[in-house]
Design a protein around this motif. Structure first.
Motif, PDB file in Angstrom:
ATOM      1  N   PRO A  11      22.820  43.817  30.311  1.00 17.43           N
ATOM      2  CA  PRO A  11      22.850  44.366  31.673  1.00 17.43           C
ATOM      3  C   PRO A  11      22.195  45.745  31.750  1.00 17.43           C
ATOM      4  O   PRO A  11      22.173  46.493  30.778  1.00 17.43           O
ATOM      5  N   VAL A  12      21.664  46.046  32.925  1.00 17.69           N
ATOM      6  CA  VAL A  12      20.994  47.308  33.176  1.00 17.69           C
ATOM      7  C   VAL A  12      21.827  48.104  34.165  1.00 17.69           C
ATOM      8  O   VAL A  12      22.223  47.578  35.210  1.00 17.69           O
ATOM      9  N   GLU A  13      22.104  49.366  33.838  1.00 17.32           N
ATOM     10  CA  GLU A  13      22.818  50.237  34.774  1.00 17.32           C
ATOM     11  C   GLU A  13      21.878  51.354  35.200  1.00 17.32           C
ATOM     12  O   GLU A  13      21.353  52.087  34.367  1.00 17.32           O
ATOM     13  N   LEU A  14      21.641  51.449  36.493  1.00 17.12           N
ATOM     14  CA  LEU A  14      20.778  52.483  37.047  1.00 17.12           C
ATOM     15  C   LEU A  14      21.420  53.084  38.279  1.00 17.12           C
ATOM     16  O   LEU A  14      21.875  52.349  39.162  1.00 17.12           O
ATOM     17  N   THR A  17      24.676  51.712  39.549  1.00 14.18           N
ATOM     18  CA  THR A  17      24.764  50.292  39.882  1.00 14.18           C
ATOM     19  C   THR A  17      24.492  49.473  38.631  1.00 14.18           C
ATOM     20  O   THR A  17      23.507  49.712  37.926  1.00 14.18           O
ATOM     21  N   LEU A  18      25.363  48.510  38.356  1.00 15.62           N
ATOM     22  CA  LEU A  18      25.201  47.636  37.204  1.00 15.62           C
ATOM     23  C   LEU A  18      24.524  46.348  37.656  1.00 15.62           C
ATOM     24  O   LEU A  18      25.002  45.670  38.568  1.00 15.62           O
ATOM     25  N   PRO A  52      15.075  46.872  42.549  1.00 15.79           N
ATOM     26  CA  PRO A  52      14.073  47.928  42.383  1.00 15.79           C
ATOM     27  C   PRO A  52      13.207  47.687  41.134  1.00 15.79           C
ATOM     28  O   PRO A  52      13.677  47.123  40.145  1.00 15.79           O
ATOM     29  N   ARG A  53      11.971  48.138  41.190  1.00 12.52           N
ATOM     30  CA  ARG A  53      11.074  47.987  40.039  1.00 12.52           C
ATOM     31  C   ARG A  53      11.659  48.617  38.782  1.00 12.52           C
ATOM     32  O   ARG A  53      11.440  48.127  37.672  1.00 12.52           O
TER      33      ARG A  53
END
Length: 81
Positions: A11-14, A17-18, A52-53
């Motif tokens: 998972p990506v957290e940015l 937001t996960l 988002p990119r």
């Protein structure tokens, strides 16, 4: 109705937001997918999945491959129907 999805193994957290899964948000974006250079691929993936990119740029390579495989499978399904 939601589209097909993949659950991210990494998972990506940015920005608080996960992102733990990617769901196809636009079939029109699949039809206009551009793959002639890396920035266009990133933009196309972001449009297909409605994220988002930056999320696409931070995906683990395995998850990126699976995201592309899902798009290819959908295109193959349409081509063979």
């Amino acid at each position: 109705m939601t589209g097909p999805e993949i659950v991210l193994e990494h998972p990506v957290e940015l920005d608080g937001t996960l992102y733990d899964k990617l769901t196809v948000a636009s079939y029109d974006a699949i039809a206009s997918f551009e793959c002639h250079n890396a920035p266009r691929v990133i933009l196309s993936l972001a449009r297909v999945y409605g994220v988002p990119r930056k999320v696409i740029r931070h995906l683990h390579p395995d998850d990126t491959n699976r995201a592309g495989d899902l798009i290819r499978a959908l295109l193959d399904e349409v081509a063979h129907s």
